[in-house]
Design an enzyme around this catalytic site. Structure first.
Site, PDB file in Angstrom:
ATOM      1  NE  ARG A   1      -2.850  -1.409   4.659  1.00 17.02           N
ATOM      2  CZ  ARG A   1      -4.069  -1.500   4.174  1.00 17.02           C
ATOM      3  NH1 ARG A   1      -4.866  -2.463   4.581  1.00 17.02           N
ATOM      4  NH2 ARG A   1      -4.519  -0.624   3.304  1.00 17.02           N
TER       5      ARG A   1
ATOM      6  CD  GLU B   1       2.771 -13.071  15.858  1.00 14.61           C
ATOM      7  OE1 GLU B   1       2.791 -11.883  16.237  1.00 14.61           O
ATOM      8  OE2 GLU B   1       2.253 -13.981  16.532  1.00 14.61           O
TER       9      GLU B   1
ATOM     10  CG  ASP C   1      -2.104   0.908   1.096  1.00 17.16           C
ATOM     11  OD1 ASP C   1      -2.393   1.347  -0.032  1.00 17.16           O
ATOM     12  OD2 ASP C   1      -2.747   1.203   2.126  1.00 17.16           O
ATOM     13  N   GLY C   2       0.302   2.348  -0.524  1.00 20.96           N
ATOM     14  CA  GLY C   2       0.975   3.640  -0.432  1.00 20.96           C
ATOM     15  C   GLY C   2       1.575   4.157  -1.729  1.00 20.96           C
ATOM     16  CG  ASN C   3       1.989   1.632  -5.115  1.00 19.20           C
ATOM     17  OD1 ASN C   3       2.826   1.404  -4.245  1.00 19.20           O
ATOM     18  ND2 ASN C   3       1.555   0.716  -5.967  1.00 19.20           N
TER      19      ASN C   3
ATOM     20  NE  ARG D   1      -1.313   6.382   1.506  1.00 19.49           N
ATOM     21  CZ  ARG D   1      -1.549   5.440   2.412  1.00 19.49           C
ATOM     22  NH1 ARG D   1      -1.362   5.695   3.696  1.00 19.49           N
ATOM     23  NH2 ARG D   1      -1.985   4.256   2.029  1.00 19.49           N
TER      24      ARG D   1
ATOM     25  CG  HIS E   1      -0.091   2.193  -9.299  1.00 17.78           C
ATOM     26  ND1 HIS E   1      -0.297   1.900  -7.966  1.00 17.78           N
ATOM     27  CD2 HIS E   1      -1.218   2.838  -9.711  1.00 17.78           C
ATOM     28  CE1 HIS E   1      -1.487   2.338  -7.598  1.00 17.78           C
ATOM     29  NE2 HIS E   1      -2.069   2.920  -8.628  1.00 17.78           N
TER      30      HIS E   1
ATOM     31  CD  GLU F   1     -13.240  -4.958  -1.428  1.00 21.43           C
ATOM     32  OE1 GLU F   1     -12.056  -5.302  -1.619  1.00 21.43           O
ATOM     33  OE2 GLU F   1     -14.095  -5.714  -0.934  1.00 21.43           O
ATOM     34  CG  ASN F   2      -7.835  -2.010  -5.303  1.00 16.84           C
ATOM     35  OD1 ASN F   2      -6.960  -2.850  -5.093  1.00 16.84           O
ATOM     36  ND2 ASN F   2      -8.073  -1.038  -4.434  1.00 16.84           N
TER      37      ASN F   2
HETATM   38  C1  IPE Z   1      -5.319  -2.758  -0.231  1.00 15.90           C
HETATM   39  O1  IPE Z   1      -5.013  -1.451  -0.474  1.00 15.90           O
HETATM   40  C2  IPE Z   1      -5.397  -3.503  -1.535  1.00 15.90           C
HETATM   41  C3  IPE Z   1      -4.132  -3.746  -2.186  1.00 15.90           C
HETATM   42  C4  IPE Z   1      -2.956  -3.511  -1.680  1.00 15.90           C
HETATM   43  C5  IPE Z   1      -4.208  -4.312  -3.483  1.00 15.90           C
HETATM   44  P1  IPE Z   1      -6.151  -0.336  -0.649  1.00 15.90           P
HETATM   45  O2  IPE Z   1      -5.443   0.933  -0.795  1.00 15.90           O
HETATM   46  O3  IPE Z   1      -7.087  -0.730  -1.709  1.00 15.90           O
HETATM   47  O4  IPE Z   1      -6.901  -0.458   0.761  1.00 15.90           O
HETATM   48  P2  IPE Z   1      -7.781   0.589   1.536  1.00 15.90           P
HETATM   49  O5  IPE Z   1      -8.759   1.166   0.560  1.00 15.90           O
HETATM   50  O6  IPE Z   1      -6.846   1.620   2.071  1.00 15.90           O
HETATM   51  O7  IPE Z   1      -8.412  -0.202   2.632  1.00 15.90           O
HETATM   52  C1  IPE Z   2      -1.366   0.281  -3.375  1.00 17.10           C
HETATM   53  O1  IPE Z   2      -1.194   1.659  -3.370  1.00 17.10           O
HETATM   54  C2  IPE Z   2      -1.604  -0.269  -4.755  1.00 17.10           C
HETATM   55  C3  IPE Z   2      -2.953  -0.770  -4.976  1.00 17.10           C
HETATM   56  C4  IPE Z   2      -3.918  -0.834  -4.109  1.00 17.10           C
HETATM   57  C5  IPE Z   2      -3.249  -1.263  -6.301  1.00 17.10           C
HETATM   58  P1  IPE Z   2      -2.437   2.654  -3.417  1.00 17.10           P
HETATM   59  O2  IPE Z   2      -2.761   2.947  -4.837  1.00 17.10           O
HETATM   60  O3  IPE Z   2      -3.554   2.135  -2.603  1.00 17.10           O
HETATM   61  O4  IPE Z   2      -1.795   3.928  -2.723  1.00 17.10           O
HETATM   62  P2  IPE Z   2      -2.441   4.867  -1.631  1.00 17.10           P
HETATM   63  O5  IPE Z   2      -2.930   3.990  -0.523  1.00 17.10           O
HETATM   64  O6  IPE Z   2      -3.549   5.607  -2.299  1.00 17.10           O
HETATM   65  O7  IPE Z   2      -1.320   5.749  -1.196  1.00 17.10           O
HETATM   66 MG    MG Z   3      -4.083   2.334  -0.651  1.00 12.49          MG
END
Ligand code: IPE
Ligand code: IPE
Ligand code: MG
Length: 261
Positions: A201, A220, A37-39, A41, A54, A84-85
């Protein structure tokens, strides 16, 4: 795979080397699952479009796959796209799929060289045909490999997986008297694989986001503020060292951390 294999790909005298030397190779997590997560941001911090996050995240995938395989991790599962994405803008979704295809095409030889077996978990039949073809090709070509199992969770939802498993079980007419947790696990995407011992995470969010709900019963959890595009072997080693300090009790009383159950 062990310490020497990892040291072969980390610079001498680096922080990674120091961390790697502290790992207890007899108590590695068998299965590591990662919510990448966090791409978005990461990109926002640089005033770049989200998709650049990404794109940068692909390098982290490469580094973590290589690091895990060299460490001797049995199963690595990366959460790449949730059910959900699809709520995201179509252009972001299509870029993600394009990056995935490109990753597979460019990395297939590395997967083969490292004896890695690739598998998609999730509703892959709902993905575009060209993406499905690429995924299937990578699965087929790596099917004989016996090294690390590398799962990519794509169009994945934990609840959806449990519903699908229940459906498959009904179709197979499983006798309710023979149904137990082990039998049910055999209907999940991860059939035959050990449950995750360690769930990582990135980006600091304290939630599961519908990932491997059944399988993480006793995982864990390790959350880092590091954003996924900044995540490297060093962070993976930090997570493993933190895991090795945990006291896994499974509802019982104190006993040393053991891989798997
Ligand atoms: C979780 O990240 C899904 C993946 C890493 C593919 P999200 O960015 O979709 O999760 P939420 O929306 O913060 O819960
Ligand atoms: C995780 O990064 C990648 C996917 C869920 C596909 P995000 O795209 O969710 O990045 P943030 O959470 O918005 O920073
Ligand atoms: Mg995210």
């Amino acid at each position: 795979m062990a310490l020497e294999d990892l040291l072969a790909v980390v610079p001498a005298g680096s922080a990674e080397e120091g961390l790697a030397r502290h790992v207890d190779f007899d108590r590695l997590p068998q299965h590591i699952a990662v919510i990448m997560d966090g791409n978005g941001r990461w990109a926002a911090q640089r005033h770049l479009p989200r998709v650049e996050g990404h794109r940068a995240g692909i390098e982290s995938v490469r580094d973590v796959v290589e690091g895990s395989a060299r460490l001797g991790i049995r199963v690595l599962t990366l959460y790449a796209f949730s059910v959900e994405n699809w709520k995201r803008p179509a252009s972001e979704v299509s870029t993600l799929m394009m990056l995935l295809k490109r990753y597979l095409r460019l990395e297939l030889n590395t997967l083969l060289r490292n004896n890695i077996r690739f598998k998609v978990i999730g509703r892959s039949d709902e993905l575009a045909r060209d993406v499905q073809d690429e995924l299937r090709a990578a699965e087929d070509k790596t099917a004989v490999n016996r090294g690390m199992q590398f799962n990519i969770a794509l169009n994945y939802g934990g609840r959806a997986e449990i519903i699908e498993a229940a459906k498959r079980m009904l179709i197979a007419r499983v006798d309710p008297d023979t149904l137990d947790e082990a039998r049910f696990s055999g209907f999940l995407y991860t059939a035959g694989q050990p449950d995750p011992d360690l769930l990582i995470r990135t980006s600091g969010e304290m939630r599961i986001s519908n990932f491997l709900l059944w399988q993480i019963a006793y995982a864990e959890i390790w959350v880092t503020d590091t954003l996924w595009p900044d995540f490297r072997k060093r962070n993976l080693l930090e997570a493993i060292l933190a895991y090795q300090k945990r006291d896994r009790r499974y509802g019982g009383i104190t006993q040393p951390v053991v891989a798997g159950r």
